[in-house]
Design an enzyme around this catalytic site. Structure first.
Site, short mmCIF file in Angstrom:
data_model
loop_
_atom_site.label_atom_id
_atom_site.label_comp_id
_atom_site.label_asym_id
_atom_site.label_seq_id
_atom_site.Cartn_x
_atom_site.Cartn_y
_atom_site.Cartn_z
N LYS A 13 0.83 -1.21 0.00
CA LYS A 13 0.00 0.00 0.00
C LYS A 13 0.86 1.26 0.00
CE LYS A 13 -2.11 -0.83 3.91
NZ LYS A 13 -1.41 -2.05 4.34
N ARG A 88 -8.81 0.72 9.65
CA ARG A 88 -8.40 -0.65 9.94
C ARG A 88 -9.48 -1.41 10.70
NH1 ARG A 88 -2.43 0.39 9.49
NH2 ARG A 88 -1.37 -1.59 9.70
N ARG A 127 12.17 -6.75 4.98
CA ARG A 127 11.98 -5.33 4.69
C ARG A 127 12.93 -4.44 5.50
NH1 ARG A 127 6.06 -2.57 5.01
NH2 ARG A 127 6.25 -2.85 7.26
N ARG A 159 12.16 -1.94 10.77
CA ARG A 159 11.13 -1.42 11.65
C ARG A 159 10.99 -2.30 12.90
NH1 ARG A 159 5.71 -0.03 8.33
NH2 ARG A 159 4.85 -1.12 10.12
N ARG A 170 0.32 -9.09 13.61
CA ARG A 170 -0.27 -8.06 12.74
C ARG A 170 -1.17 -8.70 11.69
NH1 ARG A 170 5.11 -5.57 10.91
NH2 ARG A 170 3.95 -4.19 9.55
P1 AMP Z 1 1.57 0.36 9.33
O1 AMP Z 1 2.77 1.22 9.11
O2 AMP Z 1 0.37 0.81 8.55
O3 AMP Z 1 1.87 -1.10 9.14
O4 AMP Z 1 1.17 0.54 10.87
C1 AMP Z 1 2.07 0.20 11.92
C2 AMP Z 1 1.30 0.06 13.23
O5 AMP Z 1 0.71 1.31 13.58
C3 AMP Z 1 0.14 -0.93 13.23
O6 AMP Z 1 0.57 -2.27 13.45
C4 AMP Z 1 -0.71 -0.39 14.37
O7 AMP Z 1 -0.15 -0.70 15.62
C5 AMP Z 1 -0.57 1.12 14.17
N1 AMP Z 1 -1.61 1.66 13.24
C6 AMP Z 1 -1.39 2.22 12.02
N2 AMP Z 1 -2.55 2.61 11.47
C7 AMP Z 1 -3.52 2.28 12.35
C8 AMP Z 1 -4.94 2.41 12.34
N3 AMP Z 1 -5.59 2.94 11.31
N4 AMP Z 1 -5.61 1.93 13.43
C9 AMP Z 1 -4.98 1.42 14.49
N5 AMP Z 1 -3.65 1.24 14.55
C10 AMP Z 1 -2.91 1.68 13.49
#
Ligand code: AMP
Length: 212
Positions: A13, A88, A127, A159, A170
């Site tokens: 994404k 989400r 990654r 990360r 996740r």
């Molecule tokens: P991402 O970079 O999108 O993979 O997000 C990393 C982490 O941030 C996720 O595993 C969640 O802990 C938190 N996070 C990101 N976006 C959201 C969201 N829309 N709702 C809740 N937690 C989020």
């Protein structure tokens, strides 16, 4: 034009959002990036979010919706946005519907980027990302030339949540809380699906075709 990208963590994404941002002049809004920045700067949001993020759990809906409400009201979003990693949960999707009505906006496209889970695990465990400009790397297929970013010379890091145990959680969280959004947007007749299991530029060709 407002676009929403759905897909599991590691489905690509973020990469597609960056290409869309460049090509169409839309603002890329990644809740994950905003939260990581808040953690780095030790803001009150960052302090609350850190524990959830390190475990691969979702940050509470109320915090995320407040963050989005503030973000989309900024002038740089007037030309249209790409939502990446948000919503989400169904509650976040309903909250977004309300915020869009309140701001006189609507979603033009919802794209689900589909990648099989075994491929996602391979991608995420390899990654790396530049902590300066956000450029993505892969330890095996696309490593940086040194331990610094090829583009901005920033530090290239893994990360904190890209370890095997957290990745697994996740993906479980995605299946339980986020995958139902596919039906949510399908029922609104706005969802289109994309095969994300190929080269990033080939996926982008498909994205562009679906936007036409
Ligand atoms: P991402 O970079 O999108 O993979 O997000 C990393 C982490 O941030 C996720 O595993 C969640 O802990 C938190 N996070 C990101 N976006 C959201 C969201 N829309 N709702 C809740 N937690 C989020």
């Amino acid at each position: 034009m407002n676009i929403l990208l759905l897909g599991a963590p590691g489905s690509g994404k973020g990469s597609q959002a960056k290409l869309l941002e460049t090509k169409f002049g839309l603002k890329h809004i990644s809740t994950g990036d905003i939260l990581r920045e808040s953690v780095k700067n030790e803001t009150s949001l960052g302090k609350l979010a850190k524990e959830y993020m390190n475990k691969g759990e979702l940050v509470p809906d109320e915090l995320i919706l407040d963050l989005i409400e503030e973000r989309i009201s900024k002038v740089d979003c007037l030309g249209g946005v790409i939502f990446d990693g948000f919503p989400r949960t169904i509650k976040q999707a309903e909250g977004l519907d309300n915020l869009l009505v309140k701001n006189n906006k609507r979603l033009n496209h919802v794209l689900s980027i589909d990648v099989p889970f075994d491929k996602i695990i391979t991608r995420l465990t390899a990654r790396m990302v530049c902590s300066g400009c956000g450029k993505d790397y892969n330890k095996i297929s696309n490593p940086p030339k040194s331990d610094k970013c090829d583009v901005c010379n920033g530090d290239v890091i893994v990360r904190a949540d890209d370890n095997e145990a957290t990745i697994k959680n996740r993906l479980d969280v995605y299946k339980k809380s986020t995958e139902p959004l596919i039906d949510y947007y399908n029922n609104k007749n706005i969802l289109k699906r994309i095969d994300g299991d190929k080269d990033v530029n080939l996926v982008f060709n498909d994205v562009e075709k679906l936007l036409q």
